[in-house]
Design a protein around this motif. Structure first.
Motif, PDB file in Angstrom:
ATOM      1  N   LEU A   1       0.833  -1.205   0.000  1.00  0.00           N
ATOM      2  CA  LEU A   1       0.000   0.000   0.000  1.00  0.00           C
ATOM      3  C   LEU A   1       0.866   1.253   0.000  1.00  0.00           C
ATOM      4  O   LEU A   1       0.551   2.227  -0.691  1.00  0.00           O
ATOM      5  CB  LEU A   1      -0.940   0.005   1.208  1.00  0.00           C
ATOM      6  CG  LEU A   1      -2.068  -1.013   1.165  1.00  0.00           C
ATOM      7  CD1 LEU A   1      -2.795  -1.054   2.511  1.00  0.00           C
ATOM      8  CD2 LEU A   1      -3.039  -0.716   0.035  1.00  0.00           C
ATOM      9  N   GLN A   2       1.961   1.224   0.742  1.00  0.00           N
ATOM     10  CA  GLN A   2       2.883   2.358   0.732  1.00  0.00           C
ATOM     11  C   GLN A   2       3.445   2.590  -0.668  1.00  0.00           C
ATOM     12  O   GLN A   2       3.568   3.738  -1.114  1.00  0.00           O
ATOM     13  CB  GLN A   2       4.024   2.126   1.719  1.00  0.00           C
ATOM     14  CG  GLN A   2       3.614   2.247   3.167  1.00  0.00           C
ATOM     15  CD  GLN A   2       4.777   1.970   4.115  1.00  0.00           C
ATOM     16  OE1 GLN A   2       5.922   2.282   3.811  1.00  0.00           O
ATOM     17  NE2 GLN A   2       4.455   1.381   5.259  1.00  0.00           N
ATOM     18  N   ASP A   3       3.771   1.503  -1.373  1.00  0.00           N
ATOM     19  CA  ASP A   3       4.278   1.614  -2.746  1.00  0.00           C
ATOM     20  C   ASP A   3       3.221   2.200  -3.679  1.00  0.00           C
ATOM     21  O   ASP A   3       3.531   3.057  -4.517  1.00  0.00           O
ATOM     22  CB  ASP A   3       4.725   0.251  -3.281  1.00  0.00           C
ATOM     23  CG  ASP A   3       6.007  -0.253  -2.633  1.00  0.00           C
ATOM     24  OD1 ASP A   3       6.726   0.561  -2.013  1.00  0.00           O
ATOM     25  OD2 ASP A   3       6.273  -1.461  -2.744  1.00  0.00           O
ATOM     26  N   LEU A   4       1.980   1.731  -3.548  1.00  0.00           N
ATOM     27  CA  LEU A   4       0.905   2.251  -4.399  1.00  0.00           C
ATOM     28  C   LEU A   4       0.657   3.730  -4.115  1.00  0.00           C
ATOM     29  O   LEU A   4       0.386   4.510  -5.043  1.00  0.00           O
ATOM     30  CB  LEU A   4      -0.378   1.435  -4.200  1.00  0.00           C
ATOM     31  CG  LEU A   4      -0.354   0.001  -4.708  1.00  0.00           C
ATOM     32  CD1 LEU A   4      -1.592  -0.757  -4.252  1.00  0.00           C
ATOM     33  CD2 LEU A   4      -0.225  -0.041  -6.222  1.00  0.00           C
ATOM     34  N   ARG A   5       0.766   4.106  -2.860  1.00  0.00           N
ATOM     35  CA  ARG A   5       0.622   5.522  -2.496  1.00  0.00           C
ATOM     36  C   ARG A   5       1.785   6.342  -3.056  1.00  0.00           C
ATOM     37  O   ARG A   5       1.586   7.428  -3.593  1.00  0.00           O
ATOM     38  CB  ARG A   5       0.578   5.687  -0.975  1.00  0.00           C
ATOM     39  CG  ARG A   5      -0.710   5.262  -0.343  1.00  0.00           C
ATOM     40  CD  ARG A   5      -0.665   5.563   1.166  1.00  0.00           C
ATOM     41  NE  ARG A   5      -1.808   5.007   1.836  1.00  0.00           N
ATOM     42  CZ  ARG A   5      -1.756   4.015   2.726  1.00  0.00           C
ATOM     43  NH1 ARG A   5      -0.613   3.482   3.070  1.00  0.00           N
ATOM     44  NH2 ARG A   5      -2.850   3.562   3.287  1.00  0.00           N
ATOM     45  N   ALA A   6       2.994   5.824  -2.908  1.00  0.00           N
ATOM     46  CA  ALA A   6       4.189   6.538  -3.380  1.00  0.00           C
ATOM     47  C   ALA A   6       4.154   6.738  -4.893  1.00  0.00           C
ATOM     48  O   ALA A   6       4.655   7.754  -5.393  1.00  0.00           O
ATOM     49  CB  ALA A   6       5.447   5.776  -2.973  1.00  0.00           C
ATOM     50  N   ASP A   7       3.566   5.792  -5.602  1.00  0.00           N
ATOM     51  CA  ASP A   7       3.436   5.905  -7.060  1.00  0.00           C
ATOM     52  C   ASP A   7       2.227   6.741  -7.458  1.00  0.00           C
ATOM     53  O   ASP A   7       1.899   6.839  -8.634  1.00  0.00           O
ATOM     54  CB  ASP A   7       3.342   4.511  -7.693  1.00  0.00           C
ATOM     55  CG  ASP A   7       4.654   3.745  -7.597  1.00  0.00           C
ATOM     56  OD1 ASP A   7       5.710   4.386  -7.384  1.00  0.00           O
ATOM     57  OD2 ASP A   7       4.631   2.510  -7.741  1.00  0.00           O
ATOM     58  N   ASN A   8       1.546   7.315  -6.460  1.00  0.00           N
ATOM     59  CA  ASN A   8       0.389   8.191  -6.655  1.00  0.00           C
ATOM     60  C   ASN A   8      -0.766   7.503  -7.379  1.00  0.00           C
ATOM     61  O   ASN A   8      -1.489   8.119  -8.163  1.00  0.00           O
ATOM     62  CB  ASN A   8       0.791   9.482  -7.382  1.00  0.00           C
ATOM     63  CG  ASN A   8      -0.163  10.610  -7.097  1.00  0.00           C
ATOM     64  OD1 ASN A   8      -0.731  10.691  -6.008  1.00  0.00           O
ATOM     65  ND2 ASN A   8      -0.360  11.478  -8.065  1.00  0.00           N
ATOM     66  N   LEU A   9      -0.946   6.210  -7.107  1.00  0.00           N
ATOM     67  CA  LEU A   9      -2.058   5.464  -7.696  1.00  0.00           C
ATOM     68  C   LEU A   9      -3.296   5.546  -6.814  1.00  0.00           C
ATOM     69  O   LEU A   9      -4.416   5.591  -7.323  1.00  0.00           O
ATOM     70  CB  LEU A   9      -1.684   4.001  -7.913  1.00  0.00           C
ATOM     71  CG  LEU A   9      -0.494   3.729  -8.822  1.00  0.00           C
ATOM     72  CD1 LEU A   9      -0.307   2.230  -9.005  1.00  0.00           C
ATOM     73  CD2 LEU A   9      -0.648   4.414 -10.148  1.00  0.00           C
ATOM     74  N   ILE A  10      -3.087   5.534  -5.507  1.00  0.00           N
ATOM     75  CA  ILE A  10      -4.221   5.514  -4.572  1.00  0.00           C
ATOM     76  C   ILE A  10      -3.944   6.375  -3.358  1.00  0.00           C
ATOM     77  O   ILE A  10      -2.802   6.733  -3.063  1.00  0.00           O
ATOM     78  CB  ILE A  10      -4.525   4.086  -4.062  1.00  0.00           C
ATOM     79  CG1 ILE A  10      -3.352   3.549  -3.241  1.00  0.00           C
ATOM     80  CG2 ILE A  10      -4.910   3.166  -5.196  1.00  0.00           C
ATOM     81  CD1 ILE A  10      -3.713   2.450  -2.282  1.00  0.00           C
ATOM     82  N   GLU A  11      -5.017   6.666  -2.655  1.00  0.00           N
ATOM     83  CA  GLU A  11      -4.993   7.140  -1.268  1.00  0.00           C
ATOM     84  C   GLU A  11      -5.999   6.256  -0.546  1.00  0.00           C
ATOM     85  O   GLU A  11      -7.071   5.982  -1.075  1.00  0.00           O
ATOM     86  CB  GLU A  11      -5.443   8.595  -1.167  1.00  0.00           C
ATOM     87  CG  GLU A  11      -4.514   9.591  -1.801  1.00  0.00           C
ATOM     88  CD  GLU A  11      -5.076  10.995  -1.780  1.00  0.00           C
ATOM     89  OE1 GLU A  11      -6.063  11.253  -1.046  1.00  0.00           O
ATOM     90  OE2 GLU A  11      -4.551  11.828  -2.518  1.00  0.00           O
ATOM     91  N   TRP A  12      -5.656   5.790   0.627  1.00  0.00           N
ATOM     92  CA  TRP A  12      -6.589   4.970   1.399  1.00  0.00           C
ATOM     93  C   TRP A  12      -6.471   5.378   2.852  1.00  0.00           C
ATOM     94  O   TRP A  12      -5.444   5.184   3.486  1.00  0.00           O
ATOM     95  CB  TRP A  12      -6.281   3.493   1.218  1.00  0.00           C
ATOM     96  CG  TRP A  12      -7.254   2.583   1.896  1.00  0.00           C
ATOM     97  CD1 TRP A  12      -8.595   2.804   2.079  1.00  0.00           C
ATOM     98  CD2 TRP A  12      -6.979   1.322   2.479  1.00  0.00           C
ATOM     99  NE1 TRP A  12      -9.167   1.744   2.733  1.00  0.00           N
ATOM    100  CE2 TRP A  12      -8.189   0.821   2.989  1.00  0.00           C
ATOM    101  CE3 TRP A  12      -5.845   0.565   2.619  1.00  0.00           C
ATOM    102  CZ2 TRP A  12      -8.287  -0.400   3.632  1.00  0.00           C
ATOM    103  CZ3 TRP A  12      -5.931  -0.654   3.256  1.00  0.00           C
ATOM    104  CH2 TRP A  12      -7.148  -1.136   3.753  1.00  0.00           C
ATOM    105  N   GLU A  13      -7.529   5.986   3.350  1.00  0.00           N
ATOM    106  CA  GLU A  13      -7.495   6.514   4.699  1.00  0.00           C
ATOM    107  C   GLU A  13      -8.902   6.534   5.280  1.00  0.00           C
ATOM    108  O   GLU A  13      -9.869   6.856   4.580  1.00  0.00           O
ATOM    109  CB  GLU A  13      -6.929   7.939   4.656  1.00  0.00           C
ATOM    110  CG  GLU A  13      -6.507   8.476   5.977  1.00  0.00           C
ATOM    111  CD  GLU A  13      -5.763   9.793   5.837  1.00  0.00           C
ATOM    112  OE1 GLU A  13      -5.568  10.417   6.886  1.00  0.00           O
ATOM    113  OE2 GLU A  13      -5.414  10.203   4.725  1.00  0.00           O
TER     114      GLU A  13
END
Length: 100
Positions: free
Chosen positions: A56-68
């Motif tokens: 999830l950190q990788d997906l966030r870092a690649d600006n694909l998702i935000e999940w909060e």
């Protein structure tokens, strides 16, 4: 599912969730409700909680998702579909939901 990487598994699940919620009119813009935990995601996808967190950190870092706070925001739909090797035709939905 066992042949897919953790990144592909999670991205595919997110794409499927967005597509299914869009098909029934429950998607609100770029966001969908996703009231689950990383542990539950790991259980569903055969991944450890630590691996889910790193992915999830990788997906966030690649600006694909935000999940909060139980809400998933897809930042780059095309890139997420590519990461998840997602093709919605297997869902056999009545309307074209390949691009929510």
């Amino acid at each position: 599912i066992g042949r897919r990487s953790a990144r592909t598994r999670i991205a595919h699940l997110f794409c499927e969730m967005v597509t299914r919620l869009d098909a029934v009119g429950l998607r609100e813009g770029e966001v969908i409700p996703l009231p689950t935990t990383q542990t539950e995601l790991g259980d569903a996808l055969g991944l450890s909680t630590v691996h889910v967190n790193r992915t999830l950190q990788d997906l966030r870092a690649d600006n694909l998702i935000e999940w909060e706070s139980g809400v998933l925001r897809v930042r780059d739909w095309e890139a997420l579909k590519l990461a998840g090797e997602f093709d919605p035709t297997y869902l056999h939905l009545d309307r074209d939901s390949s691009d929510p």
